[in-house]
Scaffold this active site. Structure first.
Site, PDB file in Angstrom:
ATOM      1  N   ARG A 138      45.096  35.194  37.582  1.00 54.24           N
ATOM      2  CA  ARG A 138      44.632  36.288  38.447  1.00 54.24           C
ATOM      3  C   ARG A 138      45.588  36.495  39.610  1.00 54.24           C
ATOM      4  NH1 ARG A 138      38.897  37.649  37.908  1.00 54.24           N
ATOM      5  NH2 ARG A 138      38.874  38.464  40.019  1.00 54.24           N
ATOM      6  N   GLU A 148      32.533  33.431  27.750  1.00 49.72           N
ATOM      7  CA  GLU A 148      31.973  34.738  28.072  1.00 49.72           C
ATOM      8  C   GLU A 148      32.496  35.753  27.076  1.00 49.72           C
ATOM      9  OE1 GLU A 148      31.940  36.418  32.249  1.00 49.72           O
ATOM     10  OE2 GLU A 148      32.871  34.471  32.588  1.00 49.72           O
ATOM     11  N   ARG A 179      35.750  29.374  29.473  1.00 46.23           N
ATOM     12  CA  ARG A 179      34.563  30.187  29.705  1.00 46.23           C
ATOM     13  C   ARG A 179      34.181  30.944  28.439  1.00 46.23           C
ATOM     14  NH1 ARG A 179      34.756  30.853  35.604  1.00 46.23           N
ATOM     15  NH2 ARG A 179      35.209  28.686  36.151  1.00 46.23           N
ATOM     16  N   GLU A 229      39.664  39.680  44.463  1.00 46.08           N
ATOM     17  CA  GLU A 229      39.317  38.293  44.751  1.00 46.08           C
ATOM     18  C   GLU A 229      40.251  37.329  44.008  1.00 46.08           C
ATOM     19  OE1 GLU A 229      36.310  36.268  42.562  1.00 46.08           O
ATOM     20  OE2 GLU A 229      37.706  34.778  43.300  1.00 46.08           O
ATOM     21  N   SER A 273      37.440  31.670  45.148  1.00 41.61           N
ATOM     22  CA  SER A 273      36.067  31.515  45.562  1.00 41.61           C
ATOM     23  C   SER A 273      35.913  30.061  45.985  1.00 41.61           C
ATOM     24  CB  SER A 273      35.162  31.777  44.360  1.00 41.61           C
ATOM     25  OG  SER A 273      34.165  32.675  44.697  1.00 41.61           O
ATOM     26  N   ARG A 275      40.391  41.876  32.623  1.00 43.78           N
ATOM     27  CA  ARG A 275      40.529  40.770  33.552  1.00 43.78           C
ATOM     28  C   ARG A 275      39.759  39.514  33.172  1.00 43.78           C
ATOM     29  NH1 ARG A 275      37.660  41.389  38.662  1.00 43.78           N
ATOM     30  NH2 ARG A 275      35.584  42.083  38.152  1.00 43.78           N
ATOM     31  N   HIS A 276      39.372  39.418  31.912  1.00 42.78           N
ATOM     32  CA  HIS A 276      38.694  38.206  31.449  1.00 42.78           C
ATOM     33  C   HIS A 276      39.473  37.519  30.340  1.00 42.78           C
ATOM     34  CE1 HIS A 276      35.134  39.967  33.446  1.00 42.78           C
ATOM     35  NE2 HIS A 276      34.769  38.707  33.574  1.00 42.78           N
TER      36      HIS A 276
END
Lengths: 596, 596
Positions: free
Chosen positions: B570, B348, B346, B518, B521, B354-355
């Site tokens: 996670r 991002e 990713r 979470e 998903s 948490r990334h």
């Protein structure tokens, strides 16, 4: 509509007749529109009263005709509808499943059906593999789930199955997913065309769950034949006879989703999953830990060539060529025994049957106490475990693949016997068989020779044909398809390979072979920062910033260790004798292919 | 040298004394050289005979002095050597292990040692975790293997252990790997500083297997304390007292190999391996197939943003953001139930706790018959299997991690009870607790409020603080830390999510939570090409060439299916209450970190 016979009450009725009715309704509407137009004469002026009256009469006549025709069409449609009434609800296209209801109906797998279920009612969801209308009273289906197939018949009778229902069944597109209800019936004869050979389904209801909405680029049936079958059909075909279609590799790969549906491919990928499972099973049972090492790195690693570059925000990075450096660093981090199953990237512009730019590496590394042969023995047992598991648990899949790609059974060493050679011995075996000759200085290698002449036949790596010959020799002499060549020349191994303590021209490295094809490369690694730096210097490798933390990890104290890297697709390819490595990958990548 | 006492005959003797002797020898050589120089007067001319004679005498005197000193030094060295003679062979640095010999010595794991082995001789290979010289007659070691530690004593006696040996033991660098032989001795007191608390080793032989050749950036001991311990030491420290050192995250990550050696990290990565194992165990037992989908693709996929670009020979490609499209294509390819454990990328630019830009995805997808809740139920059972396995098999590791990162036990639903809400209900729960208020048009959200005011509180996704509050509410009301929120608004889910059949503002999608965080998903996916295209158009997504083959795969007929994607790191982070996701990855990647 008989609601009892209707398995899915929300069926979009029998769609062909629905559509015909809609088309007729539309036609009627159009004609009525015409009748209401404002009418002008041919000169563009409103018509005279007389002319209007005349037209009125004509119009009334026409109107009556139109209405009569429409009535007739409607009656015809109703008549047709009433003709099929007794099958209504038994067939049709289901609306798209959006999880509207949950009836908890029990579905049966084709593989679980046999003559033992004779007389039982079953509900099956499967693909229409083949279908054939016989006259207007019978439709034969071959229904398919992965590599399991069963014959299903839809036969007209006076109470339940109407002619239109049979006709409709014959019109379902191949590869559509259908839900079929029917009764299992023991078959008096062996049904050779299906995998369930002692029973068939007598169908009472058929619904399309997911229709095919695209022209099929090829038939799954055509993509599932051996080259031998195709050649035979070509040779035996007389003028005008139809021959089997050959689906070429690129067509397959361009339409891989369809291609993967062949029973052969279903079996191949069952086995692929099985190899990974057996690999991990053995490792986890022997105190290995699973690891996940980064695929994006700031170091070009392992020499720098053949590496894909990535844009990393404002900077750049590389894709990992293997977990080699990281798995060793994790040994220095006290993980003791580690393995990883993950992608490996190689920017090699090789367009051969055995190269891909991305493949799945089964990597492992372990600390040992005294001698790297501790690791070699472990690896031998690992492979034997994998092969034995495949033979035991996947015999059916192996047999299925052999229908299309023939191969012989794999000969494994008996009991605790292992076949392992020093590189020198392997060279000697080749010499005895007449291969691997010295090239005199300036001499060009003769072109008619299949096998290489070497500059230095003692220390050259084996060529692929040499490896194959060696496989044959070993099979003849030692009756095994699985063996190890140990102590490769240092010159043909990576910089981090531990040199042999007695003769540094050789190294503590090994290749594992099946049927003369290399399936794993490995070695004891250098775990001393000084020796490592010395080897790098000798080979002209300049340690970049990424390699530095690798070297440093040995300066922090590291146990002696060895390991290896296995190419999952190579093992699969060789084990099943597949002609191209792309067939061992779901979505293969090569210099010319990044899609699908 | 007493060869019987010498475990490793090829030991590089006891190196400190060797080195001292070499230094003395060198000094002697130098002095002899001085004596042989050609002598000129201060004016540069050769001296007179008289002067020469005088000089000769002085020289002889000097020579004798030098020789006497040298003799004395040699004697001293010999004396010292003879003093340690009785320990010679019992200690020293082993040569680099190049797999020269194989003695098949039996090594014992620290975890297998206890008072039950009292009196037994054992050979252990371990790291020197801590060491302490007590006077010149005793050396205490704490030896470490992963998170297992044992106390070892080297004590001077008149027959075997000499003072120089003890001194040398005290000089071994921390983190060096040693091979230690000794006798297990039951301890009368509980040894609190080691994990083996009822026994210690009385050492007879110590050898360095792999020395540390680098200054340690921090001590493993220092990197293994809780924030609470460090704060306490800071608060209680008086003027001049030494406080515990705090090893910062960046220092850890820059020296990750050393950092990973802490008992806490060893436990964390055992559990990481355990999560993957439990995940696969449940899936393989339920007829899932393992898949490997390409990480390099020609399509920017799933919308196009946040994707890393790669150079692909003369063209370009992208790194896969998830196996989403491919795992669905494999469902259309009849693989029925598939899973993959692999890297996810990713791009991002989020620098939060948490990334990460690369993490390990545990992905799965399965065909269902009637309703996507078939899949939701399967997933609930999957997670319960994972959590129960961790609690059962990794209780020791969990306890170890809690020493440094405190966390409470995880409350799981009892028996077959499951807690699942409609999104609406979750919103209602938040409302009842006073959160999620309407924002009137033009109103700025008040800054002192922890929780969001929403434009449309019915259809806004939950913020992280809202999710946490919800976790607390659910725990209070339903006594579970594990629950599911179903039917997320369509507007907050990807284009391929199946809309709810009754109210298309919601969708057939779900998030799984542990303690209000979470962890997965997922959704039912659209398996119809037309509806999919319609959704893409509605969301303004232009299908590129890569997406086209994804859409086409549904036109080839595809069963209804649903699935989910789990972030391994996670789950690990939340399960263990780690303060930063980087601690859950062996070599984490973020916008600023591509090394080591």
């Amino acid at each position: 509509m008989n609601t009892e016979s209707c398995l899915f009450p929300n069926t979009r009725s029998h769609f062909i007749y629905e559509m015909e009715k809609q088309v007729q309704d539309l036609a009627l509407e159009e004609k009525k529109e015409v009748a209401k137009e404002v009418i002008l004469g041919e000169d563009g002026q409103p018509l005279s009263k007389k002319a209007l009256k005349k037209l009125e009469k004509e119009r009334e006549k026409e109107q009556k005709r139109i209405e009569r025709e429409a009535r007739e069409a409607e009656e015809k449609s109703k008549r047709e509808a009433s003709e099929v009434d007794y099958s209504e609800g038994r067939y049709g296209v289901l609306p798209l499943n959006r999880s509207t209801t949950r009836e908890n109906r029990v579905y049966t797998d084709i593989k679980d059906i046999s003559a033992a279920k004779d007389g039982q009612k079953v509900l099956i969801r499967a693909r229409v593999f083949t279908s054939r209308l016989q006259g207007n009273k019978m439709c034969f289906f071959s229904l398919r789930q992965q590599y399991n197939t069963i014959q299903a018949l839809v036969v007209v009778d006076k109470d339940t199955i109407s002619k239109p229902m049979v006709k409709w069944c014959g019109s379902i597109g191949l590869e559509s997913i259908v839900a079929v209800e029917g009764t299992v019936q023991k078959s008096p004869e062996v049904i050779k065309s299906a995998t369930v050979q002692d029973a068939e389904i007598h169908v009472s209801n058929v619904y399309v769950v997911s229709p095919v909405k695209k022209h099929l680029p090829f038939l799954v049936e055509d993509a599932d034949r051996s080259e031998e079958q195709i050649r035979e059909s070509e040779e035996n075909a007389k003028e005008g006879d139809s021959k089997f279609v050959r689906v070429l590799l690129d067509t397959r790969l361009d339409n891989r989703v369809l291609d993967l549906r062949t029973p052969t491919n279903q079996a191949i990928f069952d086995i692929q999953s099985g190899i990974c499972d057996a690999f991990r099973e053995h490792l986890l049972a022997n105190s290995f830990n699973e690891i996940h090492t980064p695929k994006m790195t700031g170091a070009s690693s392992e020499g720098g060539a053949n590496v894909f570059k990535i844009s990393y925000f404002k900077g750049a990075g590389y894709l990992s060529q293997s977990p080699q450096l990281y798995k060793q660093m994790l040994i220095s981090a006290d993980r003791e025994r580690v393995f990883e199953v993950g992608p490996v990237f190689r920017a090699e512009e090789s367009n051969t049957y055995r190269h891909m730019t991305e493949f799945t590496g089964l990597d492992l590394e372990m600390a040992f106490y005294e001698h790297y042969h501790e690791v070699v023995e472990f690896l031998e047992n690992l492979f034997l475990h994998i092969f034995k598991t495949l033979k035991e648990k996947y015999s059916r899949q192996i047999a299925l693949v052999r229908n299309v790609y023939s191969s012989e059974d794999f000969v494994l060493p008996v009991g605790s016997e292992r076949v392992r050679f020093h590189f020198k011995e392997a060279v000697q075996l080749l010499r005895e068989a007449g291969y691997r000759k010295q090239l005199t200085p300036g001499q060009e290698p003769p072109k008619d020779e299949e096998f290489r002449y070497c500059e230095d036949p003692e220390f050259d790596d084996f060529s692929t044909p040499e490896e194959r010959v060696l496989g044959t020799i070993v099979r003849e002499k030692y009756n095994t398809d699985f063996y190890v060549i140990d102590k490769y020349p240092s010159s043909v191994r990576p910089f981090y390979t531990m040199p042999d303590p007695e003769d540094p021209r050789y190294s503590n490295s090994y290749d594992f072979f099946m049927k003369g094809q290399e399936i794993m490369s490995g070695a004891q690694r250098i775990h001393d920062p000084e020796l490592l730096t010395e080897r790098m210097r000798a080979l002209g490798i300049v340690p970049d910033v990424g390699l530095q933390s690798y070297i440093d990890s040995f300066a922090l104290g590291c146990p002696p260790h060895a390991g290896g890297g296995i190419g999952l697709e190579r093992v699969l390819m060789f084990f099943l004798n597949l002609p191209n490595i792309r067939l061992a990958s779901a979505f293969p990548r090569d210099p010319k292919r990044l899609l699908p």
